[in-house]
Design an enzyme around this catalytic site. Structure first.
Site, PDB file in Angstrom:
ATOM      1  N   TYR A  47       0.823  -1.223   0.000  1.00  0.00           N
ATOM      2  CA  TYR A  47       0.000   0.000   0.000  1.00  0.00           C
ATOM      3  C   TYR A  47       0.858   1.275   0.000  1.00  0.00           C
ATOM      4  CZ  TYR A  47      -3.736  -3.216   1.544  1.00  0.00           C
ATOM      5  OH  TYR A  47      -4.619  -4.259   1.673  1.00  0.00           O
ATOM      6  N   HIS A 105       0.250 -11.708   1.925  1.00  0.00           N
ATOM      7  CA  HIS A 105      -0.766 -10.873   1.274  1.00  0.00           C
ATOM      8  C   HIS A 105      -1.519 -11.630   0.172  1.00  0.00           C
ATOM      9  CE1 HIS A 105      -1.631  -6.412   0.101  1.00  0.00           C
ATOM     10  NE2 HIS A 105      -2.680  -7.175  -0.111  1.00  0.00           N
TER      11      HIS A 105
HETATM   12  N1  NAP Z   1      -5.725  -8.628   1.582  1.00  0.00           N
HETATM   13  C1  NAP Z   1      -6.041  -8.118   0.421  1.00  0.00           C
HETATM   14  O1  NAP Z   1      -5.639  -8.631  -0.642  1.00  0.00           O
HETATM   15  C2  NAP Z   1      -6.910  -6.902   0.354  1.00  0.00           C
HETATM   16  C3  NAP Z   1      -7.494  -6.533  -0.867  1.00  0.00           C
HETATM   17  C4  NAP Z   1      -8.302  -5.400  -0.894  1.00  0.00           C
HETATM   18  C5  NAP Z   1      -8.502  -4.677   0.267  1.00  0.00           C
HETATM   19  N2  NAP Z   1      -7.898  -5.041   1.450  1.00  0.00           N
HETATM   20  C6  NAP Z   1      -8.082  -4.259   2.691  1.00  0.00           C
HETATM   21  O2  NAP Z   1      -9.473  -4.070   2.909  1.00  0.00           O
HETATM   22  C7  NAP Z   1      -9.739  -2.683   3.028  1.00  0.00           C
HETATM   23  C8  NAP Z   1     -11.137  -2.360   2.570  1.00  0.00           C
HETATM   24  O3  NAP Z   1     -11.340  -2.672   1.211  1.00  0.00           O
HETATM   25  P1  NAP Z   1     -11.574  -1.539   0.108  1.00  0.00           P
HETATM   26  O4  NAP Z   1     -10.934  -0.289   0.558  1.00  0.00           O
HETATM   27  O5  NAP Z   1     -11.092  -2.078  -1.179  1.00  0.00           O
HETATM   28  O6  NAP Z   1     -13.150  -1.436  -0.023  1.00  0.00           O
HETATM   29  P2  NAP Z   1     -14.363  -1.109   1.001  1.00  0.00           P
HETATM   30  O7  NAP Z   1     -13.869  -0.915   2.378  1.00  0.00           O
HETATM   31  O8  NAP Z   1     -15.399  -2.142   0.736  1.00  0.00           O
HETATM   32  O9  NAP Z   1     -14.939   0.256   0.416  1.00  0.00           O
HETATM   33  C9  NAP Z   1     -14.247   1.468   0.531  1.00  0.00           C
HETATM   34  C10 NAP Z   1     -15.105   2.549  -0.131  1.00  0.00           C
HETATM   35  O10 NAP Z   1     -16.310   2.717   0.622  1.00  0.00           O
HETATM   36  C11 NAP Z   1     -16.480   4.085   0.977  1.00  0.00           C
HETATM   37  N3  NAP Z   1     -17.107   4.144   2.307  1.00  0.00           N
HETATM   38  C12 NAP Z   1     -16.547   3.834   3.493  1.00  0.00           C
HETATM   39  N4  NAP Z   1     -17.436   3.972   4.496  1.00  0.00           N
HETATM   40  C13 NAP Z   1     -18.603   4.390   3.910  1.00  0.00           C
HETATM   41  C14 NAP Z   1     -19.880   4.717   4.418  1.00  0.00           C
HETATM   42  N5  NAP Z   1     -20.140   4.629   5.728  1.00  0.00           N
HETATM   43  N6  NAP Z   1     -20.840   5.123   3.536  1.00  0.00           N
HETATM   44  C15 NAP Z   1     -20.574   5.199   2.214  1.00  0.00           C
HETATM   45  N7  NAP Z   1     -19.383   4.895   1.677  1.00  0.00           N
HETATM   46  C16 NAP Z   1     -18.391   4.481   2.516  1.00  0.00           C
HETATM   47  C17 NAP Z   1     -15.090   4.666   0.991  1.00  0.00           C
HETATM   48  O11 NAP Z   1     -15.174   6.055   0.755  1.00  0.00           O
HETATM   49  P3  NAP Z   1     -14.104   7.147   1.281  1.00  0.00           P
HETATM   50  O12 NAP Z   1     -12.766   6.525   1.307  1.00  0.00           O
HETATM   51  O13 NAP Z   1     -14.258   8.250   0.316  1.00  0.00           O
HETATM   52  O14 NAP Z   1     -14.507   7.565   2.671  1.00  0.00           O
HETATM   53  C18 NAP Z   1     -14.425   3.909  -0.152  1.00  0.00           C
HETATM   54  O15 NAP Z   1     -14.731   4.492  -1.388  1.00  0.00           O
HETATM   55  C19 NAP Z   1      -8.625  -2.034   2.190  1.00  0.00           C
HETATM   56  O16 NAP Z   1      -8.488  -0.658   2.436  1.00  0.00           O
HETATM   57  C20 NAP Z   1      -7.451  -2.867   2.626  1.00  0.00           C
HETATM   58  O17 NAP Z   1      -6.990  -2.458   3.921  1.00  0.00           O
HETATM   59  C21 NAP Z   1      -7.130  -6.160   1.496  1.00  0.00           C
END
Ligand code: NAP
Length: 272
Positions: A47, A105
Site C-alpha cells: 500500500y 498478502h
Molecule cells: N488482503 C487483500 O488482498 C486486500 C485486498 C483489498 C482490500 N484489502 C483491505 O481491505 C480494506 C477495505 O477494502 P476496500 O478499501 O477495497 O473497499 P471497502 O472498504 O469495501 O470500500 C471502501 C469505499 O467505501 C467508501 N465508504 C466507506 N465507508 C462508507 C460509508 N459509511 N458510507 C458510504 N461509503 C463508505 C469509501 O469512501 P471514502 O474513502 O471516500 O470515505 C471507499 O470508497 C482495504 O483498504 C485494505 O486495507 C485487502
C-alpha cells in the site's frame, strides 16, 4: 469494541482499511480514526503508506498495547530472506517494535509454503509479530497450511461482502476456529447504492453501508476492515455496530446475487 480471540491476540472486529490512501491524506485519516476510537489498522507493504501510518500512530498517543496493527508481505517477497527484509522495512516505517499480525498478502505459485511459514514463525517466536496469518488463501491452500504445515494462522483475510458468497471457505475456517477478516466489506463502496440495503436501512434509520457492515459483523468469527477516508464515514461505520437487523433483513440480504468478486489480480489462484 468487540474482539475476536485468535492465536493469543485480541482482534478488534472493526478495523480501518487503508488501501489507496497515502501520504498526508492517509496520516490524517488514520489520526481521525484513532481519535474516534478505532484500534485496528490494516495496512501492507504494497500500500506504500506504512510511513504515514507510523506517523499517525506516533502522534495519536494511543498506548501501544491498545492498538492492533496488521501488515502484510507482498507476494513477490515470499522467499525467506525477502520476507525478513520486507518485515524489517515495514517495522521501521511503522516506527514500531512489533506488529500484532503479519500476513502473507497473496499466495504465489512459486512460493515454498513450508519455508514461508518457517520464516514467519521465527518472527513470531522472536516477538517481532504477535501472530501470523494469511490473506487470499483458497480452501485448498488453507487445508495445506492448517493440516499439513500446521501453521498457527490467526486469520484468513479475504474479500467478503453482501454481494459475494464465501460460505465454503467460511465453513472450513469456522470448523478450525480461525477468524475470517472481511476485506472490501462495502463491496468497494457499491453497497452504499444497493436498493435492497437502502430499503433495509430506512427501516432502521441506518445507511445501506451500515447495513452491509452489520450483516458481516453479526456473523460469528468475522471481522471487517472498511476503508473510509472521511471522518463522517469512519464514524458511521463505528455506529453500524448498533444497527439491529432482523430475520426479514437477513433473508433479503441472503437473496442478493452473490457472485460479485471485485478483487482478482492476474496472479490470483482459481477460487473454486
Ligand atoms: N488482503 C487483500 O488482498 C486486500 C485486498 C483489498 C482490500 N484489502 C483491505 O481491505 C480494506 C477495505 O477494502 P476496500 O478499501 O477495497 O473497499 P471497502 O472498504 O469495501 O470500500 C471502501 C469505499 O467505501 C467508501 N465508504 C466507506 N465507508 C462508507 C460509508 N459509511 N458510507 C458510504 N461509503 C463508505 C469509501 O469512501 P471514502 O474513502 O471516500 O470515505 C471507499 O470508497 C482495504 O483498504 C485494505 O486495507 C485487502
Amino acid at each position: 469494541m468487540d474482539h475476536l480471540q485468535t492465536q493469543g491476540i485480541r482482534l478488534p472486529r472493526l478495523g480501518l482499511g487503508t488501501f489507496r490512501m497515502q501520504g498526508d491524506a492517509c496520516r490524517a485519516a488514520v489520526e481521525s480514526a484513532l481519535s474516534l476510537g478505532y484500534r485496528h489498522i490494516d495496512t501492507a507493504e504494497m500500500y506504500a503508506n506504512e510511513e504515514a501510518i507510523g506517523a499517525a500512530i506516533a502522534s495519536s498517543g494511543v498506548p501501544r498495547d491498545e492498538l492492533h496493527l496488521t501488515t502484510k508481505v507482498w507476494n513477490e517477497n515470499l522467499a525467506p530472506a525477502a520476507i525478513r527484509r520486507a518485515f524489517d522495512a515495514s517495522l521501521k516505517k511503522l516506527r514500531l517494535d512489533f506488529v500484532d499480525l503479519y500476513l502473507v498478502h497473496w499466495p504465489s505459485p512459486t512460493m515454498n509454503l513450508p519455508a514461508v511459514f518457517e520464516t514467519l514463525m521465527k518472527l513470531k517466536e522472536k516477538g517481532r509479530t504477535r501472530a501470523i496469518g494469511v490473506a487470499n488463501f483458497t480452501l485448498e491452500l488453507l487445508k495445506t497450511t492448517v493440516e499439513e504445515i500446521r501453521a498457527p494462522i490467526a486469520c484468513n483475510q479475504i474479500e467478503y461482502h453482501v454481494m459475494l458468497d464465501q460460505s465454503k471457505v467460511k465453513r472450513y475456517l469456522d470448523a478450525k476456529s480461525i477468524p475470517l477478516v472481511a476485506y472490501c466489506p462495502l463491496a468497494q463502496g457499491r453497497a452504499a447504492d444497493d436498493e435492497t440495503l437502502i430499503a433495509i436501512g430506512r427501516k432502521h434509520n441506518a445507511s445501506a453501508a451500515q447495513v452491509a457492515l452489520k450483516w458481516l459483523l453479526d456473523q460469528n468469527g468475522v471481522a471487517a476492515i472498511p476503508k473510509a477516508s472521511r471522518a463522517e464515514s469512519q464514524k458511521a461505520n463505528l455506529d453500524a455496530l448498533r444497527v439491529r437487523l432482523d430475520d426479514d433483513d437477513r433473508k433479503a440480504i441472503a437473496a442478493l446475487p452473490k457472485s460479485k468478486r471485485f478483487v482478482n489480480p492476474g496472479f490470483a489462484p482459481a477460487w473454486d
